[in-house]
Design an enzyme around this catalytic site. Structure first.
Site, mmCIF file in Angstrom:
data_model
loop_
_atom_site.group_PDB
_atom_site.id
_atom_site.type_symbol
_atom_site.label_atom_id
_atom_site.label_comp_id
_atom_site.label_asym_id
_atom_site.label_seq_id
_atom_site.Cartn_x
_atom_site.Cartn_y
_atom_site.Cartn_z
ATOM 1 N N HIS A 1 0.853 -1.191 0.000
ATOM 2 C CA HIS A 1 0.000 0.000 0.000
ATOM 3 C C HIS A 1 0.887 1.238 0.000
ATOM 4 O O HIS A 1 1.861 1.313 0.741
ATOM 5 C CB HIS A 1 -0.892 0.030 1.250
ATOM 6 C CG HIS A 1 -1.688 1.294 1.351
ATOM 7 N ND1 HIS A 1 -2.863 1.481 0.668
ATOM 8 C CD2 HIS A 1 -1.452 2.452 2.017
ATOM 9 C CE1 HIS A 1 -3.335 2.689 0.923
ATOM 10 N NE2 HIS A 1 -2.500 3.305 1.736
ATOM 11 N N ASP B 1 -15.252 2.765 7.177
ATOM 12 C CA ASP B 1 -14.249 3.737 6.727
ATOM 13 C C ASP B 1 -14.843 4.716 5.719
ATOM 14 O O ASP B 1 -14.542 5.904 5.745
ATOM 15 C CB ASP B 1 -13.041 3.031 6.106
ATOM 16 C CG ASP B 1 -12.060 4.064 5.564
ATOM 17 O OD1 ASP B 1 -11.623 4.907 6.362
ATOM 18 O OD2 ASP B 1 -11.780 4.068 4.362
ATOM 19 N N ARG C 1 -14.658 12.870 8.150
ATOM 20 C CA ARG C 1 -13.362 13.476 8.507
ATOM 21 C C ARG C 1 -12.961 14.523 7.488
ATOM 22 O O ARG C 1 -12.395 15.558 7.833
ATOM 23 C CB ARG C 1 -12.285 12.385 8.587
ATOM 24 C CG ARG C 1 -12.417 11.499 9.817
ATOM 25 C CD ARG C 1 -11.521 10.277 9.684
ATOM 26 N NE ARG C 1 -10.145 10.620 9.503
ATOM 27 C CZ ARG C 1 -9.268 9.900 8.808
ATOM 28 N NH1 ARG C 1 -9.632 8.765 8.236
ATOM 29 N NH2 ARG C 1 -8.020 10.279 8.684
ATOM 30 N N SER D 1 -8.157 3.858 9.061
ATOM 31 C CA SER D 1 -8.712 3.941 7.714
ATOM 32 C C SER D 1 -7.943 3.056 6.723
ATOM 33 O O SER D 1 -8.514 2.211 6.033
ATOM 34 C CB SER D 1 -8.673 5.415 7.281
ATOM 35 O OG SER D 1 -8.973 5.547 5.936
ATOM 36 N N LYS E 1 -8.988 -1.436 5.692
ATOM 37 C CA LYS E 1 -9.255 -1.916 4.324
ATOM 38 C C LYS E 1 -8.250 -3.006 3.954
ATOM 39 O O LYS E 1 -8.600 -4.008 3.334
ATOM 40 C CB LYS E 1 -9.152 -0.736 3.344
ATOM 41 C CG LYS E 1 -10.247 0.301 3.554
ATOM 42 C CD LYS E 1 -10.079 1.534 2.684
ATOM 43 C CE LYS E 1 -9.114 2.521 3.244
ATOM 44 N NZ LYS E 1 -9.163 3.880 2.716
HETATM 45 N N1 URA Z 1 -5.797 7.376 2.988
HETATM 46 C C1 URA Z 1 -6.818 6.687 3.550
HETATM 47 O O1 URA Z 1 -7.280 5.694 2.987
HETATM 48 N N2 URA Z 1 -7.313 7.101 4.729
HETATM 49 C C2 URA Z 1 -6.830 8.182 5.393
HETATM 50 O O2 URA Z 1 -7.307 8.497 6.455
HETATM 51 C C3 URA Z 1 -5.771 8.898 4.792
HETATM 52 C C4 URA Z 1 -5.272 8.469 3.598
#
Ligand code: URA
Length: 437
Positions: free
Chosen positions: A84, A163, A170, A185, A189
């Site tokens: 990621h 999320d 947010r 977050s 995932k």
């Molecule tokens: N990328 C995400 O998926 N979530 C965040 O909170 C910040 C960057």
């Protein structure tokens, strides 16, 4: 709720640690719609100001993961891994790393996203390949991974729905920049995606989400700690994002550059090759238990012998895509219009190419979207012809700009791009790509 939300908010505001069960209950109730947005916004702000302990962050992450479906890869006879990235300018590394790691015997299920603002999304890059379906069902995602070792598709609504709701909140309440919330977050995932090994590329610099080394290192440590706490093998590298990665910025242009790296043709972007090998080798080393030296050697070999490209080509075919356009000699992104930018200053050495400025120009040309759902011009973007440390003369071409929909903005964009280049009389210090691990 066993403990009223108001009490949890009072305690978090005062910097007290909440119990894991309390956090789990809060996230489950919010996902179901039993806790209103205003209370969750207050919770997010309290976390932003007071932080969370590692135990709280893990409970938040796992409850967000458990808000939706979690994929199971136990029927796949290979170790599973994914990488990621927090996202950077010209960051097409996933297009190379995922098939490269798969070519070394891993299964790489990669749920990815679309870009927003200046940040590009891997799904957009892949969708610039004619026919590529980046919206597979979870069943088809599993089938493609089983068939060719790797698949990249957009995260479905079944994955970590908490999320989706929390991020939207947010985004409008000033609560994005909080390490525990970012970890919750990103990691929820990735944990739901189910890979046994997770490697994180935390970008740091002007063109990145994390602007300072301290912030980037703290996020890297928190992601790795959280992933290990949830039972995964994990590592992170903090990498520089002050200058764009590679020569191409823009969706189809980045696919073209990735194909060239996977096939070993054309001028090879050294930064992309070095980081691709480093990340894929980290995945292989963790997932298979090989040494890093051995893993690097395997990755370099599979880039050179075409095995990584074969996996990429198979994956694209299984997603319905047609790579013919990118396999032609002198392929570009298919833009109708282009303009060349020549250096007007005195000659010297390229000491810096401002990543943020290049991203702004690519966005202006139509390569990015201002809000979710906007259409983008896949062919738009910037193709640099120079990189850090190159010698240039006055009048040398330094970039070509491409646009289809916004051909009228090309000259203005070229003028904006000129200010991204810093040229010095002396050669600059060598670029450091990996800042920390
Ligand atoms: N990328 C995400 O998926 N979530 C965040 O909170 C910040 C960057």
């Amino acid at each position: 709720m066993k403990t009223p939300v108001k009490i949890l908010l009072d305690r978090k505001r005062e910097g007290m640690e909440l119990a894991a069960d309390e956090i789990r209950e809060l996230i489950a109730a919010y996902t179901k719609g039993d806790v209103p947005d205003y209370q969750m916004a207050a919770f997010a702000m309290a976390v932003c100001c007071r932080g969370m302990t590692d135990r709280e962050t893990l409970a938040l992450t796992e409850s967000m993961r458990d808000s939706g479906e979690c994929l199971d890869w136990s029927d796949v006879p290979r170790p599973t891994a994914d990488k990621h990235s927090t996202g950077g300018v010209g960051d097409k590394l996933s297009l190379i790393i995922q098939p490269l790691a798969a070519s070394c015997g891993l299964a790489v299920p990669s749920l990815t996203g679309r870009g927003l603002g200046l940040t590009g999304g891997t799904a957009d890059k892949l969708e610039s390949i004619p026919g590529y379906n980046a919206s597979l069902s979870l069943a088809d995602f599993k089938r493609v991974v089983a068939e060719c070792g790797c698949s990249m598709t957009v995260q479905t609504a079944e994955i970590a729905p908490a999320d989706k709701k929390m991020y939207a909140l947010r985004d409008v309440t000033g609560t994005v920049p909080s390490i525990p919330l970012i970890v919750g977050s990103i990691l929820s995932k990735k944990l739901a995606e189910g890979a046994g090994t997770l490697v994180f590329d935390v970008k740091c610099g002007k063109g990145a989400f994390m602007k300072t080394r301290e912030q980037a290192k703290a996020l890297a440590a928190a992601l790795v700690g959280g992933a290990k706490g949830a039972g995964r093998k994990a590592a992170a590298l903090v990498t520089a994002m002050d200058e764009p990665l590679g020569f191409a910025v823009g969706n189809a242009l980045e696919v073209m550059e990735s194909v060239n790296v996977l096939k070993g043709v054309g001028r090879q972007p050294e930064d992309i090759v070095e980081l691709s090998v480093e990340f894929a080798a980290t995945m292989v080393s963790l997932a298979k238990g090989f040494t890093m030296d051995d893993s690097r050697a395997r990755c370099r070999e599979n880039l050179a012998n075409g095995k990584a490209y074969a996996v990429f080509a198979d994956m694209v075919r299984l997603h319905g895509g047609d790579l013919a356009r990118f396999e032609a000699d002198n392929a570009d992104g298919g833009a109708a219009e282009s303009v060349e930018l020549k250096l007007e200053s005195r000659g010297g050495y390229i000491a810096n190419i401002d990543a943020e400025q290049v991203a702004r120009v690519a966005f202006k040309l139509g390569a990015g979207r201002a809000k979710a759902g906007d259409a983008i011009d896949f062919s738009a973007g910037v193709l640099l012809s120079v990189t850090h440390g190159d010698r240039v003369e006055s009048g040398s071409p330094v970039a070509r700009l491409f646009a289809k929909e916004r051909a009228g903005v090309l000259d203005e964009a070229a003028a904006d791009l000129a200010s991204a280049f810093t040229v010095t009389a002396e050669p600059p210090p060598e670029r450091v790509l990996v800042i920390g691990g």
